[in-house]
Write a protein that holds these residues in place. Sequence first.
Motif, PDB file in Angstrom:
ATOM      1  N   ARG A   1     -33.146 -39.921   7.598  1.00  0.00           N
ATOM      2  CA  ARG A   1     -31.943 -39.341   6.992  1.00  0.00           C
ATOM      3  C   ARG A   1     -30.722 -39.703   7.835  1.00  0.00           C
ATOM      4  N   PRO A   2     -29.640 -40.174   7.202  1.00  0.00           N
ATOM      5  CA  PRO A   2     -28.432 -40.499   7.972  1.00  0.00           C
ATOM      6  C   PRO A   2     -27.886 -39.270   8.703  1.00  0.00           C
ATOM      7  N   GLU A   3     -27.276 -39.502   9.834  1.00  0.00           N
ATOM      8  CA  GLU A   3     -26.714 -38.394  10.603  1.00  0.00           C
ATOM      9  C   GLU A   3     -25.481 -37.819   9.929  1.00  0.00           C
ATOM     10  N   GLU A   4     -24.692 -38.675   9.249  1.00  0.00           N
ATOM     11  CA  GLU A   4     -23.490 -38.211   8.560  1.00  0.00           C
ATOM     12  C   GLU A   4     -23.810 -37.844   7.118  1.00  0.00           C
ATOM     13  N   ASN A   5     -22.968 -36.997   6.542  1.00  0.00           N
ATOM     14  CA  ASN A   5     -23.011 -36.734   5.103  1.00  0.00           C
ATOM     15  C   ASN A   5     -22.040 -37.692   4.433  1.00  0.00           C
ATOM     16  N   ARG A   6     -22.573 -38.765   3.875  1.00  0.00           N
ATOM     17  CA  ARG A   6     -21.718 -39.818   3.336  1.00  0.00           C
ATOM     18  C   ARG A   6     -22.075 -40.072   1.871  1.00  0.00           C
ATOM     19  N   VAL A   7     -21.110 -39.820   0.980  1.00  0.00           N
ATOM     20  CA  VAL A   7     -21.256 -40.086  -0.447  1.00  0.00           C
ATOM     21  C   VAL A   7     -20.658 -41.462  -0.737  1.00  0.00           C
ATOM     22  N   VAL A   8     -21.342 -42.254  -1.568  1.00  0.00           N
ATOM     23  CA  VAL A   8     -20.834 -43.588  -1.872  1.00  0.00           C
ATOM     24  C   VAL A   8     -20.798 -43.804  -3.382  1.00  0.00           C
TER      25      VAL A   8
ATOM     26  N   ASP B   1     -17.936 -27.677   0.711  1.00  0.00           N
ATOM     27  CA  ASP B   1     -17.667 -26.930   1.940  1.00  0.00           C
ATOM     28  C   ASP B   1     -17.225 -27.878   3.059  1.00  0.00           C
ATOM     29  N   PRO B   2     -16.018 -27.662   3.614  1.00  0.00           N
ATOM     30  CA  PRO B   2     -15.522 -28.544   4.683  1.00  0.00           C
ATOM     31  C   PRO B   2     -16.451 -28.604   5.884  1.00  0.00           C
ATOM     32  N   GLU B   3     -17.282 -27.563   6.084  1.00  0.00           N
ATOM     33  CA  GLU B   3     -18.214 -27.562   7.207  1.00  0.00           C
ATOM     34  C   GLU B   3     -19.211 -28.713   7.136  1.00  0.00           C
ATOM     35  N   LEU B   4     -19.444 -29.227   5.920  1.00  0.00           N
ATOM     36  CA  LEU B   4     -20.380 -30.352   5.768  1.00  0.00           C
ATOM     37  C   LEU B   4     -19.743 -31.678   6.164  1.00  0.00           C
TER      38      LEU B   4
ATOM     39  N   THR C   1     -26.902 -48.766   2.476  1.00  0.00           N
ATOM     40  CA  THR C   1     -27.930 -48.359   3.435  1.00  0.00           C
ATOM     41  C   THR C   1     -27.463 -47.198   4.303  1.00  0.00           C
ATOM     42  N   ARG C   2     -26.190 -47.199   4.699  1.00  0.00           N
ATOM     43  CA  ARG C   2     -25.723 -46.152   5.610  1.00  0.00           C
ATOM     44  C   ARG C   2     -25.338 -44.859   4.891  1.00  0.00           C
ATOM     45  N   ALA C   3     -25.317 -44.877   3.565  1.00  0.00           N
ATOM     46  CA  ALA C   3     -24.907 -43.689   2.809  1.00  0.00           C
ATOM     47  C   ALA C   3     -26.026 -42.647   2.752  1.00  0.00           C
ATOM     48  N   THR C   4     -25.638 -41.428   2.378  1.00  0.00           N
ATOM     49  CA  THR C   4     -26.596 -40.340   2.207  1.00  0.00           C
ATOM     50  C   THR C   4     -26.972 -40.163   0.749  1.00  0.00           C
ATOM     51  N   VAL C   5     -25.997 -40.343  -0.139  1.00  0.00           N
ATOM     52  CA  VAL C   5     -26.224 -40.138  -1.571  1.00  0.00           C
ATOM     53  C   VAL C   5     -25.248 -41.019  -2.350  1.00  0.00           C
ATOM     54  N   PHE C   6     -25.706 -41.513  -3.473  1.00  0.00           N
ATOM     55  CA  PHE C   6     -24.867 -42.309  -4.367  1.00  0.00           C
ATOM     56  C   PHE C   6     -24.464 -41.428  -5.544  1.00  0.00           C
ATOM     57  N   SER C   7     -23.208 -41.558  -5.979  1.00  0.00           N
ATOM     58  CA  SER C   7     -22.762 -40.776  -7.133  1.00  0.00           C
ATOM     59  C   SER C   7     -22.004 -41.652  -8.106  1.00  0.00           C
ATOM     60  N   ILE C   8     -22.277 -41.453  -9.384  1.00  0.00           N
ATOM     61  CA  ILE C   8     -21.594 -42.223 -10.421  1.00  0.00           C
ATOM     62  C   ILE C   8     -21.156 -41.274 -11.534  1.00  0.00           C
ATOM     63  N   PRO C   9     -19.836 -41.087 -11.699  1.00  0.00           N
ATOM     64  CA  PRO C   9     -19.321 -40.163 -12.715  1.00  0.00           C
ATOM     65  C   PRO C   9     -19.016 -40.819 -14.055  1.00  0.00           C
ATOM     66  N   SER C  10     -19.267 -42.111 -14.202  1.00  0.00           N
ATOM     67  CA  SER C  10     -18.967 -42.831 -15.443  1.00  0.00           C
ATOM     68  C   SER C  10     -19.801 -42.291 -16.597  1.00  0.00           C
ATOM     69  N   VAL C  11     -19.228 -42.334 -17.821  1.00  0.00           N
ATOM     70  CA  VAL C  11     -19.927 -41.803 -18.991  1.00  0.00           C
ATOM     71  C   VAL C  11     -20.238 -42.878 -20.026  1.00  0.00           C
ATOM     72  N   ALA C  12     -20.022 -44.142 -19.692  1.00  0.00           N
ATOM     73  CA  ALA C  12     -20.237 -45.216 -20.679  1.00  0.00           C
ATOM     74  C   ALA C  12     -21.007 -46.376 -20.060  1.00  0.00           C
ATOM     75  N   GLU C  13     -22.120 -46.052 -19.397  1.00  0.00           N
ATOM     76  CA  GLU C  13     -22.940 -47.076 -18.759  1.00  0.00           C
ATOM     77  C   GLU C  13     -24.115 -47.435 -19.656  1.00  0.00           C
ATOM     78  N   LEU C  14     -24.263 -48.726 -19.963  1.00  0.00           N
ATOM     79  CA  LEU C  14     -25.425 -49.175 -20.728  1.00  0.00           C
ATOM     80  C   LEU C  14     -26.654 -49.295 -19.838  1.00  0.00           C
ATOM     81  N   GLN C  15     -26.460 -49.434 -18.539  1.00  0.00           N
ATOM     82  CA  GLN C  15     -27.553 -49.340 -17.575  1.00  0.00           C
ATOM     83  C   GLN C  15     -27.025 -48.926 -16.212  1.00  0.00           C
ATOM     84  N   SER C  16     -26.158 -49.696 -15.614  1.00  0.00           N
ATOM     85  CA  SER C  16     -25.547 -49.477 -14.309  1.00  0.00           C
ATOM     86  C   SER C  16     -26.330 -50.193 -13.221  1.00  0.00           C
TER      87      SER C  16
END
Length: 412
Positions: free
Chosen positions: A217-224, A246-249, A294-309
Amino acid sequence: MTDNAPTPDTVPSGPLKILIGADTFPPNVNGAARFTSRLAAGITNRGHEVVIMAPGFDKTHGVFTETHDGVELSVHRLYSWRWLNHPWFRFVLPWRSKAHARRVLDAVKPDVVHIQSHIVVGRGLTRQAVKRGIRVVATNHFMPENIIEHTLIPRFLRKLAIRIAWADAARTYRLCESVTTPTRKAADFLESETDIEDVHAISCGLNASEYRSSPTRPEENRVVFVGRVTAEKHIDVLIRAVAKIDPELDVKLDIIGGGELMDHLKRLAADLGIGDRTTFTGYVSDEELRAGLTRATVFSIPSVAELQSIATMEAMASGLPVVAANAMALPHLVRDGQNGYLFAPGDTDDLAQKLTRVLTAPDDEYLRMKRASLAFIRPHDIELTLSTFERLYRGLPVTDPVTEVSLDSLGD
């Protein structure tokens, strides 16, 4: 779809000459361009000859030898015009489409044509190929929602414009022997919006071995996020959600990609108090992209029109849990509670909550989600995609690859 194409026994059993027509191709950066490049390189590496027909990326036009995905390709660059309401998109004049197609078909003399869009290049190419008795395969990457923001169409006319756009797509796809799109959800959607039947669901595929998953698990909380920094990706939803965590994260946010909303979103991040924790990388090399995942903690995608991604697939191949909008084809990649979570599209509170759930998960649960992403991406192997298209090119029957499988069936 048309019955005018040649029968399988009229197509060579050996190497094929394939002409791929696309309205977007590298150096353009988008999913359709990336798929087309990878497909062309992969099919070439299997011993076939692939020729590309695409708009010029500037005013230059002609036939060029270009290197894409490590493979030299012959590319017929057509004279193009820049779309004034878009930062980089260039297009071929529609009334020149058939003339361009005639010229390139006469020069290339392909065994099969594969269009990546019905819009301009594919429109003329399909009609001229059918006249010559050449098999045409089509792949649909088109979603009106992804381009309508770049038009001057008033909002009150956009629903009508979308209906007209799908009707136009149907007129071209009806002429093709086979039509594909990346997921079953996208295939069902295409069939519902047009009168096309038997659309094949064939993943864009990727070579998972090119991506590296951190074993811990990465040491930082990093969203990509990875993708075009444009309105249809709804990146503002992600920025607003991260600001609510929460800013504490001490969450860091990486936006990997470029686009016309870069300055606007930088100001938004600053206004929300997370400007110092948000990095906008702009366009990066493939190596830098993979390192960022590789260095991220979690990937996020807010798009609503993806045929696959493809970006989501790359994140999964990098062993990342994913938090994605519960829209279009994303639920085919993200199994809620297994390799991440789905959130209500546009709901910043829900997105913030789901991201927090990943970031605060116990180590054993977090690592379980990582393993699930790696397992779910296995059936999307690019070699299976290439084999399926090879059969379509020869006019042979295909069984759509099964990509939605359980963890148990994968031996996780």
